[in-house]
Design a protein around this motif. Structure first.
Motif, PDB file in Angstrom:
ATOM      1  N   ALA A   1       0.457  -0.863  -0.029  1.00  0.00           N
ATOM      2  CA  ALA A   1       0.143  -0.139  -0.243  1.00  0.00           C
ATOM      3  C   ALA A   1       0.946   1.442  -0.105  1.00  0.00           C
ATOM      4  O   ALA A   1       0.228   1.949  -0.774  1.00  0.00           O
ATOM      5  CB  ALA A   1      -0.627   0.131   0.993  1.00  0.00           C
ATOM      6  N   ALA A   2       1.669   1.439   0.605  1.00  0.00           N
ATOM      7  CA  ALA A   2       2.719   2.483   0.687  1.00  0.00           C
ATOM      8  C   ALA A   2       3.700   2.760  -0.910  1.00  0.00           C
ATOM      9  O   ALA A   2       3.443   3.791  -1.118  1.00  0.00           O
ATOM     10  CB  ALA A   2       4.500   2.002   1.528  1.00  0.00           C
ATOM     11  N   LEU A   3       3.608   2.215  -1.941  1.00  0.00           N
ATOM     12  CA  LEU A   3       4.437   2.028  -2.415  1.00  0.00           C
ATOM     13  C   LEU A   3       3.573   2.651  -3.958  1.00  0.00           C
ATOM     14  O   LEU A   3       3.463   3.207  -4.587  1.00  0.00           O
ATOM     15  CB  LEU A   3       5.254   1.343  -3.175  1.00  0.00           C
ATOM     16  N   ARG A   4       2.069   1.395  -3.618  1.00  0.00           N
ATOM     17  CA  ARG A   4       1.312   2.029  -4.638  1.00  0.00           C
ATOM     18  C   ARG A   4       0.053   2.689  -4.085  1.00  0.00           C
ATOM     19  O   ARG A   4       0.192   3.522  -5.017  1.00  0.00           O
ATOM     20  CB  ARG A   4       0.235   0.567  -4.160  1.00  0.00           C
ATOM     21  N   ASP A   5      -0.037   2.846  -3.201  1.00  0.00           N
ATOM     22  CA  ASP A   5      -1.768   4.165  -2.747  1.00  0.00           C
ATOM     23  C   ASP A   5      -0.684   5.410  -2.455  1.00  0.00           C
ATOM     24  O   ASP A   5      -0.926   6.518  -3.038  1.00  0.00           O
ATOM     25  CB  ASP A   5      -1.960   3.833  -1.837  1.00  0.00           C
ATOM     26  N   ASP A   6       0.309   5.691  -1.921  1.00  0.00           N
ATOM     27  CA  ASP A   6       1.160   6.641  -1.473  1.00  0.00           C
ATOM     28  C   ASP A   6       1.787   7.039  -2.577  1.00  0.00           C
ATOM     29  O   ASP A   6       1.829   8.258  -2.425  1.00  0.00           O
ATOM     30  CB  ASP A   6       1.950   6.274   0.135  1.00  0.00           C
ATOM     31  N   LEU A   7       2.931   6.202  -2.934  1.00  0.00           N
ATOM     32  CA  LEU A   7       3.770   7.070  -4.229  1.00  0.00           C
ATOM     33  C   LEU A   7       3.077   7.260  -5.210  1.00  0.00           C
ATOM     34  O   LEU A   7       3.981   7.285  -6.417  1.00  0.00           O
ATOM     35  CB  LEU A   7       4.579   5.714  -3.672  1.00  0.00           C
ATOM     36  N   GLY A   8       2.032   5.992  -5.322  1.00  0.00           N
ATOM     37  CA  GLY A   8       1.819   5.762  -7.059  1.00  0.00           C
ATOM     38  C   GLY A   8       2.226   4.801  -7.793  1.00  0.00           C
ATOM     39  O   GLY A   8       2.464   5.242  -9.380  1.00  0.00           O
ATOM     40  N   LEU A   9       3.051   3.765  -7.325  1.00  0.00           N
ATOM     41  CA  LEU A   9       3.752   3.242  -8.340  1.00  0.00           C
ATOM     42  C   LEU A   9       2.810   1.566  -8.473  1.00  0.00           C
ATOM     43  O   LEU A   9       2.239   1.255  -7.453  1.00  0.00           O
ATOM     44  CB  LEU A   9       5.238   2.574  -7.465  1.00  0.00           C
ATOM     45  N   GLU A  10       3.254   1.501 -10.009  1.00  0.00           N
ATOM     46  CA  GLU A  10       2.774  -0.025  -9.516  1.00  0.00           C
ATOM     47  C   GLU A  10       3.556  -0.861  -9.478  1.00  0.00           C
ATOM     48  O   GLU A  10       2.695  -2.671  -9.539  1.00  0.00           O
ATOM     49  CB  GLU A  10       2.621  -0.114 -11.717  1.00  0.00           C
ATOM     50  N   ILE A  11       5.052  -0.702  -9.754  1.00  0.00           N
ATOM     51  CA  ILE A  11       5.839  -2.150  -9.637  1.00  0.00           C
ATOM     52  C   ILE A  11       7.016  -1.088  -8.813  1.00  0.00           C
ATOM     53  O   ILE A  11       6.860  -0.226  -8.800  1.00  0.00           O
ATOM     54  CB  ILE A  11       6.515  -2.558 -10.845  1.00  0.00           C
ATOM     55  N   VAL A  12       7.894  -2.016  -7.733  1.00  0.00           N
ATOM     56  CA  VAL A  12       8.660  -1.867  -7.337  1.00  0.00           C
ATOM     57  C   VAL A  12       9.812  -1.044  -8.459  1.00  0.00           C
ATOM     58  O   VAL A  12      10.645  -2.075  -8.861  1.00  0.00           O
ATOM     59  CB  VAL A  12       9.566  -2.796  -6.183  1.00  0.00           C
ATOM     60  N   PRO A  13      10.270   0.023  -8.450  1.00  0.00           N
ATOM     61  CA  PRO A  13      11.412   0.434  -9.278  1.00  0.00           C
ATOM     62  C   PRO A  13      12.491  -0.767  -8.872  1.00  0.00           C
ATOM     63  O   PRO A  13      13.115  -0.867  -8.285  1.00  0.00           O
ATOM     64  CB  PRO A  13      11.912   2.052  -8.554  1.00  0.00           C
ATOM     65  N   GLY A  14      13.545  -0.906  -9.460  1.00  0.00           N
ATOM     66  CA  GLY A  14      14.435  -1.501 -10.408  1.00  0.00           C
ATOM     67  C   GLY A  14      15.886  -1.076  -9.788  1.00  0.00           C
ATOM     68  O   GLY A  14      17.068  -1.546  -8.958  1.00  0.00           O
ATOM     69  N   THR A  15      15.679   0.076  -9.504  1.00  0.00           N
ATOM     70  CA  THR A  15      16.891   0.633  -9.240  1.00  0.00           C
ATOM     71  C   THR A  15      16.283   1.938  -8.508  1.00  0.00           C
ATOM     72  O   THR A  15      15.609   1.823  -7.588  1.00  0.00           O
ATOM     73  CB  THR A  15      16.954   1.638 -10.682  1.00  0.00           C
ATOM     74  N   GLY A  16      18.060   2.446  -7.435  1.00  0.00           N
ATOM     75  CA  GLY A  16      17.453   3.982  -5.742  1.00  0.00           C
ATOM     76  C   GLY A  16      17.252   2.721  -5.131  1.00  0.00           C
ATOM     77  O   GLY A  16      18.037   1.843  -4.780  1.00  0.00           O
TER      78      GLY A  16
END
Length: 597
Positions: free
Chosen positions: A89-104
């Motif tokens: 939820a933190a990455l999908r809803d709060d940050l608006g991401l569809e997948i976990v970024p592969g870098t960073g």
């Protein structure tokens, strides 16, 4: 055509790895009286230095091993978990991401390699931490030769380093230029020297020294530096800046663990031991069960088109099950997935033509569930890593310009019967910015989680990503005989399958089996961002022969010819021929080596 080579043989010890300096280190340790575990740990640290685009101190290490006293295979889990704040939820809803970024930094899990290696050394080795770390420390402080792929990798991300990751530019672009011959890592050397000083201060007891160094990493200065570094946002492949989620508290509560290996009878007297389903390891066992009693043929050391077709279609079914059922975030029906009965039911799906569908099974009559993101992605080359101006989510290596997944591998066996297979990875120089006070970067293994709720591989705090890392052991009539593995991301268990069939069906020795023509399927979602796949995609070495390749195309495979010597970086060691120990290694990269003495 490469020259004909043969497996190495000797009575005292055997080692194989993806880099000749790793192998040389392992053999030097054995020659000094160390055992297979001492040798593997020392080689593992050297590989962190000399193959920095493929593994690093901030990465992870799973291993499968047996000891001279106990032939039952066990697993070392040096795979760190997702941080406490890392929720879907933190990455999908709060940050608006569809997948976990592969870098960073968002994809960082707890770095597991240090505790994994030290736990193995403490419990099964004989040498001190200073002894096994000495070769790697020497290369980091004094300089090491760069294999050709390292400057190419640095060059591909140099502009990104300069603009967004200045600490990586400082580490990997001396004087602002891409290094070409040798390189030094003084900050990493200083970190290791500081850890050794902590160990020495713990007294003369070997175990106390190792535990002190473990504590300094996970509850001391290393954890503090990682915590501080992760608080500052950095650019990742989403095109935005994000801070990391990993904290010192996450580090403090984690440690490497042991578990029983998944060991399954696959026929012909052979059993295969793998890491359980928090890795992709069981797919090799599933594939071998699907191929059990099949009429597989080799002609002059080359698999026939029918053999390749059956192997590819079996692998597709196993990898479809990986997508639906494997992970650490929900229970896995593993016993049924690797059973003969389940394989017999699934075997009927293998037809005369290539399947273009992702077809997971229904163990226990339970309906499979696939990540919707994976199933709706447009077809793409799953073997093509994300190589952009924002870094590289998946490590890459290829002499012929083809981009694909990779990491490192090491196998060691000693005369007493200790045997270990390890596949270290993560902390690649190109996937996360260097932590300047430590001299290494974090891993990005959390990109293998999904951000969709309710899946076995959903991003969940305290859980392991469904890793592609997949070391192997094999037993014949209950006796440990082989340790083997390869880099290659999703291809690891496919290239191991090629090796296995060439050795056990084709009758080739270890080196000839590694050298035999290799192939892999792209017909399932990649574990690495952007997580695409190519239905029916099949990549094969041209040495399979024109007639075989044409027949595979006729059967509906979308064949890409990848050159004569391009797929796989296998390593292997073996025992069982009297007192003789055996070793063989990749000949494709020009970097791997094997030695027996």
């Amino acid at each position: 055509m490469a020259p004909i080579t043969h497996e190495k043989r000797g009575a005292h010890g055997a080692a194989s790895s993806t880099h000749h300096l790793g192998t040389a280190t392992a053999m030097a340790v054995l020659a000094r009286g160390g055992n297979a575990f001492d040798a593997a740990v020392a080689a593992g640290f050297v590989l962190q230095v000399v193959e920095p685009h493929l593994c690093g101190p901030g990465g992870e290490v799973p291993a499968v091993f047996v000891t001279a006293a106990d032939p039952r295979p066990r697993v070392l889990c040096g795979q760190g978990v997702a941080p406490a704040r890392a929720t879907a939820a933190a990455l999908r809803d709060d940050l608006g991401l569809e997948i976990v970024p592969g870098t960073g930094l968002l994809a960082a899990t707890v770095p597991g390699a240090w505790d994994g290696w030290l736990t193995l050394l403490r419990d099964h080795g004989t040498m001190t931490l200073a002894d096994v770390l000495e070769p790697a420390l020497g290369y980091a402080a004094g300089g090491f030769p760069l294999v050709p792929r390292v400057p190419l990798t640095i060059g591909a991300v140099a502009d990104h380093f300069r603009e967004h990751w200045p600490s990586s530019a400082q580490t990997w672009l001396p004087g602002g230029a891409v290094p070409s011959s040798t390189h030094r890592l003084p900050a990493l050397a200083a970190t290791w020297q500081r850890l050794l000083a902590v160990a020495a201060a713990a007294g003369s007891d070997r175990v106390a020294q190792i535990d002190a160094a473990r504590d300094a990493w996970y509850r001391g200065f290393v954890a503090e530096e990682i915590d501080a570094f992760c608080r500052t946002p950095v650019r990742d492949e989403s095109g935005r800046d994000h801070a990391g989620l990993l904290t010192a508290d996450d580090m403090a509560v984690w440690s490497a663990t042991y578990e029983e290996a998944l060991t399954v009878d696959v026929g012909g007297g052979w059993s295969v031991a793998k890491v359980p389903a928090w890795s992709q390891g069981p797919v090799l066992i599933q594939t071998l069960q699907l191929l059990r009693d099949a009429d597989l043929l080799y002609t002059d050391g080359v698999a026939t088109a029918d053999t390749v077709h059956r192997a590819v279609e079996a692998a597709k079914l196993a990898f479809a099950d990986r997508e639906a059922w494997y992970g650490d975030s929900a229970p896995v029906p593993l016993d049924e997935l690797v059973s003969r009965d389940y394989a017999e039911r699934r075997r009927a799906l293998i037809g005369d033509t290539a399947s273009l569908q992702l077809r997971p099974g229904t163990p226990g009559d339970r309906d499979p569930r696939l990540a919707s993101y994976a199933t709706r992605l447009p077809a793409t080359d799953a073997g093509d890593a994300t190589s952009t101006a924002m870094g590289t989510g998946e490590p890459t290596v290829d002499r012929e310009g083809v981009t694909r997944g990779d990491t490192v591998h090491v196998d060691v066996v000693d005369a007493a019967g200790n045997m270990v297979s390890a596949t270290p990875s993560g902390g690649w120089l190109q996937s996360s910015p260097t932590i300047p006070k430590l001299g290494f970067c974090l891993g990005t293994r959390a990109q293998m989680f999904w951000l969709e709720d309710g899946l076995p591989s959903t991003l969940t705090p305290g859980r392991r990503p469904r890793t592609t890392l997949s070391p192997s052991l094999a037993l014949f009539d209950g006796e440990p005989r082989l340790a083997f593995g390869t880099p290659g991301g999703d291809q690891q268990d496919q290239w191991q399958l090629c090796f296995w069939l060439a050795h056990t069906v084709g009758g080739l020795d270890l080196q000839a089996a590694i050298d035999a023509p290799t192939w892999h399927s792209l017909s399932f979602p990649s574990s690495f961002a952007p997580r695409g796949w190519e239905p029916g995609g099949l990549v094969a070495e041209s040495r399979l022969g024109t007639a075989n390749l044409d027949e595979l195309r006729r059967r509906g495979h979308v064949v890409t010819t990848a050159g004569a010597w391009s797929l796989g970086r296998m390593s292997a060691v073996g025992r069982g021929d009297g007192r003789l120990l055996r070793a063989a290694a990749d000949t494709r990269s020009g970097v791997g080596s094997a030695v027996a003495f």
